[in-house]
Design a protein around this motif. Structure first.
Motif, PDB file in Angstrom:
ATOM      1  N   PRO A   1       0.816  -1.219   0.000  1.00 55.37           N
ATOM      2  CA  PRO A   1       0.000   0.000   0.000  1.00 55.37           C
ATOM      3  C   PRO A   1       0.850   1.270   0.000  1.00 55.37           C
ATOM      4  CG  PRO A   1      -0.770  -1.560   1.661  1.00 55.37           C
ATOM      5  CD  PRO A   1       0.545  -2.064   1.172  1.00 55.37           C
ATOM      6  N   ASP A   2       0.279   2.323  -0.508  1.00 56.63           N
ATOM      7  CA  ASP A   2       0.909   3.635  -0.519  1.00 56.63           C
ATOM      8  C   ASP A   2       1.192   4.077   0.916  1.00 56.63           C
ATOM      9  OD1 ASP A   2       1.527   6.361  -0.720  1.00 56.63           O
ATOM     10  OD2 ASP A   2       0.149   6.661  -2.392  1.00 56.63           O
ATOM     11  N   THR A   3       2.418   4.520   1.181  1.00 61.87           N
ATOM     12  CA  THR A   3       2.781   4.920   2.539  1.00 61.87           C
ATOM     13  C   THR A   3       2.153   6.243   2.965  1.00 61.87           C
ATOM     14  OG1 THR A   3       4.834   5.893   1.696  1.00 61.87           O
ATOM     15  CG2 THR A   3       4.943   3.641   2.574  1.00 61.87           C
ATOM     16  N   THR A   4       1.422   6.893   2.066  1.00 62.91           N
ATOM     17  CA  THR A   4       0.714   8.110   2.475  1.00 62.91           C
ATOM     18  C   THR A   4      -0.672   7.807   3.027  1.00 62.91           C
ATOM     19  OG1 THR A   4      -0.228   8.468   0.267  1.00 62.91           O
ATOM     20  CG2 THR A   4       1.934   9.445   0.714  1.00 62.91           C
ATOM     21  N   LEU A   5      -1.146   6.579   2.855  1.00 65.70           N
ATOM     22  CA  LEU A   5      -2.452   6.206   3.394  1.00 65.70           C
ATOM     23  C   LEU A   5      -2.383   6.147   4.921  1.00 65.70           C
ATOM     24  CD1 LEU A   5      -3.457   3.365   0.889  1.00 65.70           C
ATOM     25  CD2 LEU A   5      -4.384   5.693   1.000  1.00 65.70           C
ATOM     26  N   PRO A   6      -3.508   6.279   5.607  1.00 64.31           N
ATOM     27  CA  PRO A   6      -3.474   6.272   7.072  1.00 64.31           C
ATOM     28  C   PRO A   6      -3.199   4.893   7.659  1.00 64.31           C
ATOM     29  CG  PRO A   6      -5.735   6.389   6.294  1.00 64.31           C
ATOM     30  CD  PRO A   6      -4.862   6.542   5.078  1.00 64.31           C
ATOM     31  N   VAL A   7      -2.747   4.903   8.901  1.00 63.22           N
ATOM     32  CA  VAL A   7      -2.624   3.704   9.728  1.00 63.22           C
ATOM     33  C   VAL A   7      -3.858   3.645  10.616  1.00 63.22           C
ATOM     34  CG1 VAL A   7      -1.298   2.576  11.558  1.00 63.22           C
ATOM     35  CG2 VAL A   7      -0.108   3.785   9.696  1.00 63.22           C
ATOM     36  N   VAL A   8      -4.473   2.469  10.713  1.00 68.73           N
ATOM     37  CA  VAL A   8      -5.679   2.289  11.519  1.00 68.73           C
ATOM     38  C   VAL A   8      -5.332   1.475  12.759  1.00 68.73           C
ATOM     39  CG1 VAL A   8      -7.986   1.256  11.594  1.00 68.73           C
ATOM     40  CG2 VAL A   8      -7.207   2.408   9.511  1.00 68.73           C
TER      41      VAL A   8
ATOM     42  N   ALA B   1       2.224   9.724   7.778  1.00 68.79           N
ATOM     43  CA  ALA B   1       0.816   9.419   7.498  1.00 68.79           C
ATOM     44  C   ALA B   1      -0.067   9.802   8.673  1.00 68.79           C
ATOM     45  CB  ALA B   1       0.649   7.931   7.195  1.00 68.79           C
ATOM     46  N   GLY B   2      -1.365   9.885   8.401  1.00 66.90           N
ATOM     47  CA  GLY B   2      -2.334  10.105   9.461  1.00 66.90           C
ATOM     48  C   GLY B   2      -2.674   8.801  10.167  1.00 66.90           C
ATOM     49  N   LEU B   3      -3.392   8.936  11.278  1.00 69.24           N
ATOM     50  CA  LEU B   3      -3.793   7.771  12.055  1.00 69.24           C
ATOM     51  C   LEU B   3      -5.301   7.816  12.287  1.00 69.24           C
ATOM     52  CD1 LEU B   3      -2.023   5.970  14.853  1.00 69.24           C
ATOM     53  CD2 LEU B   3      -4.308   6.830  15.372  1.00 69.24           C
ATOM     54  N   VAL B   4      -5.947   6.682  12.113  1.00 63.49           N
ATOM     55  CA  VAL B   4      -7.375   6.542  12.397  1.00 63.49           C
ATOM     56  C   VAL B   4      -7.515   5.648  13.620  1.00 63.49           C
ATOM     57  CG1 VAL B   4      -9.628   5.786  11.553  1.00 63.49           C
ATOM     58  CG2 VAL B   4      -7.963   6.789   9.955  1.00 63.49           C
ATOM     59  N   ALA B   5      -8.039   6.183  14.705  1.00 62.01           N
ATOM     60  CA  ALA B   5      -8.219   5.435  15.949  1.00 62.01           C
ATOM     61  C   ALA B   5      -9.685   5.044  16.089  1.00 62.01           C
ATOM     62  CB  ALA B   5      -7.776   6.273  17.145  1.00 62.01           C
ATOM     63  N   VAL B   6      -9.933   3.744  16.194  1.00 59.28           N
ATOM     64  CA  VAL B   6     -11.298   3.217  16.191  1.00 59.28           C
ATOM     65  C   VAL B   6     -11.644   2.644  17.563  1.00 59.28           C
ATOM     66  CG1 VAL B   6     -12.842   1.486  15.202  1.00 59.28           C
ATOM     67  CG2 VAL B   6     -11.203   2.694  13.727  1.00 59.28           C
ATOM     68  N   HIS B   7     -12.745   3.116  18.109  1.00 57.57           N
ATOM     69  CA  HIS B   7     -13.278   2.533  19.351  1.00 57.57           C
ATOM     70  C   HIS B   7     -14.777   2.337  19.182  1.00 57.57           C
ATOM     71  CE1 HIS B   7     -13.802   1.508  23.542  1.00 57.57           C
ATOM     72  NE2 HIS B   7     -14.665   2.501  23.716  1.00 57.57           N
TER      73      HIS B   7
ATOM     74  N   GLU C   1     -12.675   0.757   7.703  1.00 55.33           N
ATOM     75  CA  GLU C   1     -11.583   1.729   7.698  1.00 55.33           C
ATOM     76  C   GLU C   1     -10.344   1.188   6.991  1.00 55.33           C
ATOM     77  OE1 GLU C   1     -11.698   4.802   8.553  1.00 55.33           O
ATOM     78  OE2 GLU C   1     -13.698   4.808   9.454  1.00 55.33           O
ATOM     79  N   SER C   2     -10.158  -0.121   7.008  1.00 50.90           N
ATOM     80  CA  SER C   2      -8.964  -0.717   6.396  1.00 50.90           C
ATOM     81  C   SER C   2      -8.971  -0.624   4.879  1.00 50.90           C
ATOM     82  CB  SER C   2      -8.848  -2.191   6.798  1.00 50.90           C
ATOM     83  OG  SER C   2      -9.802  -2.993   6.112  1.00 50.90           O
ATOM     84  N   GLU C   3     -10.136  -0.387   4.291  1.00 46.71           N
ATOM     85  CA  GLU C   3     -10.233  -0.352   2.836  1.00 46.71           C
ATOM     86  C   GLU C   3      -9.432   0.794   2.233  1.00 46.71           C
ATOM     87  OE1 GLU C   3     -14.354  -0.298   1.897  1.00 46.71           O
ATOM     88  OE2 GLU C   3     -14.711  -2.357   2.571  1.00 46.71           O
ATOM     89  N   ALA C   4      -9.154   1.827   3.014  1.00 44.63           N
ATOM     90  CA  ALA C   4      -8.351   2.957   2.535  1.00 44.63           C
ATOM     91  C   ALA C   4      -7.165   3.185   3.462  1.00 44.63           C
ATOM     92  CB  ALA C   4      -9.195   4.215   2.441  1.00 44.63           C
TER      93      ALA C   4
END
Length: 283
Positions: free
Chosen positions: A149-156, A181-187, A239-242
């Motif tokens: 994956p592109d390293t500019t995509l977010p980490v979840v 990259a950005g980070l997506v935190a899921v709760h 969220e993992s799809e992107a």
């Protein structure tokens, strides 16, 4: 801090090739050594062994040597845009599962493809990746058979307030920071409170508290918080799809002593479309 290498389980499969490429980039970003390991079950000579068996084993070792050389070239190529990389190759006369399980104790990650040469064509996960995610002595990354994956995509990262989740957050922030990259935190939460929340307000507070330390340590990482009443797997999968990487703890708040892998990690592994890191606690 112990200088931990990134270890990759290598065979001649396409899946292992994807794992090598992902691991090479990650090792370069961390300034870590990359160790390429091809484990060949040892040949035990007995009076009943005939020459065709020995010949097959010798040919398999030659195939392993070529696979390691090819993997080293691919790793160097993919790592080049991200920094210098020291690569070491190891041809080990031992079964792959116990070899990689043990190496995980001192590795930054052990990285494997989702399916190796021995996996059935319709199998979603191979025996090596399945065993490692359940029993490895350290963090494991499973890389699906898709382009890196592109390293500019977010980490979840999945967050549930458990100690395993805390470690997953630390790993996810570090990966996002190094990759720019950005980070997506899921709760996620439920009305019965089984996730440790029980209301939207309480869930938002759990997430904020869980992220506070790493936010302060990595102020340059942009964070998007996702708090919802849902099932963890469904939200993380969406969220993992992107995303370029999903990070989860090996256990959650519902774990128990002796449990090898929690339900969320177990459910995500066969279906997630990007690399997934299963993080364990260790000394």
């Amino acid at each position: 801090m112990i200088d931990r290498p990134v270890v990759v389980g290598v065979d001649s499969s396409e899946s292992a090739g994807h794992a090598v490429r992902w691991a090479a980039v990650d090792a370069a970003l961390h300034g870590a050594e990359l160790h390429l390991v091809f484990a060949v079950p040892p040949f035990v000579e007995t009076p009943l062994d005939d020459s065709p068996v020995r010949l097959w084993h010798d040919e398999y070792r030659q195939t392993a040597e070529q696979a390691l050389a090819d993997a080293a070239r691919a790793a160097a190529e993919f790592a080049a845009p991200h920094g210098d990389l020291e690569i070491r190759t190891f041809l080990v006369d031992a079964p792959p599962i116990p070899t990689l399980t043990s190496l995980a104790a001192t590795a930054r990650y052990v990285v494997v493809g989702s399916r190796g040469l021995g996996a059935y064509h319709r199998s979603l996960l191979g025996s090596v990746s399945t065993a490692l995610t359940r029993h490895a002595l350290g963090p494991v990354v499973v890389v699906p058979s898709v382009p890196v994956p592109d390293t500019t995509l977010p980490v979840v990262v999945g967050v549930d307030g458990s100690p395993y989740s805390t470690r997953a957050i630390e790993v996810a922030f570090d990966e996002a920071s190094r990759r720019g990259a950005g980070l997506v935190a899921v709760h996620v939460w439920d009305r019965l409170g089984q996730s440790g929340s029980g209301s939207q307000e309480r869930a938002e507070q759990v997430l904020a508290d869980s992220l506070a330390h790493s936010r302060a340590e990595f102020p340059g990482v942009s964070v998007r918080s996702v708090v919802t009443e849902d099932r963890p797997v469904r939200t993380l999968l969406a969220e993992s799809e992107a995303a370029q990487l999903v990070v989860v703890g090996s256990h959650g708040v519902g774990g128990f002593p002796g449990m090898t892998l929690g339900s969320t990690g177990e459910a995500l592994l066969p279906v997630v479309a990007c690399p997934i890191a299963i993080v364990r606690l260790r000394n």
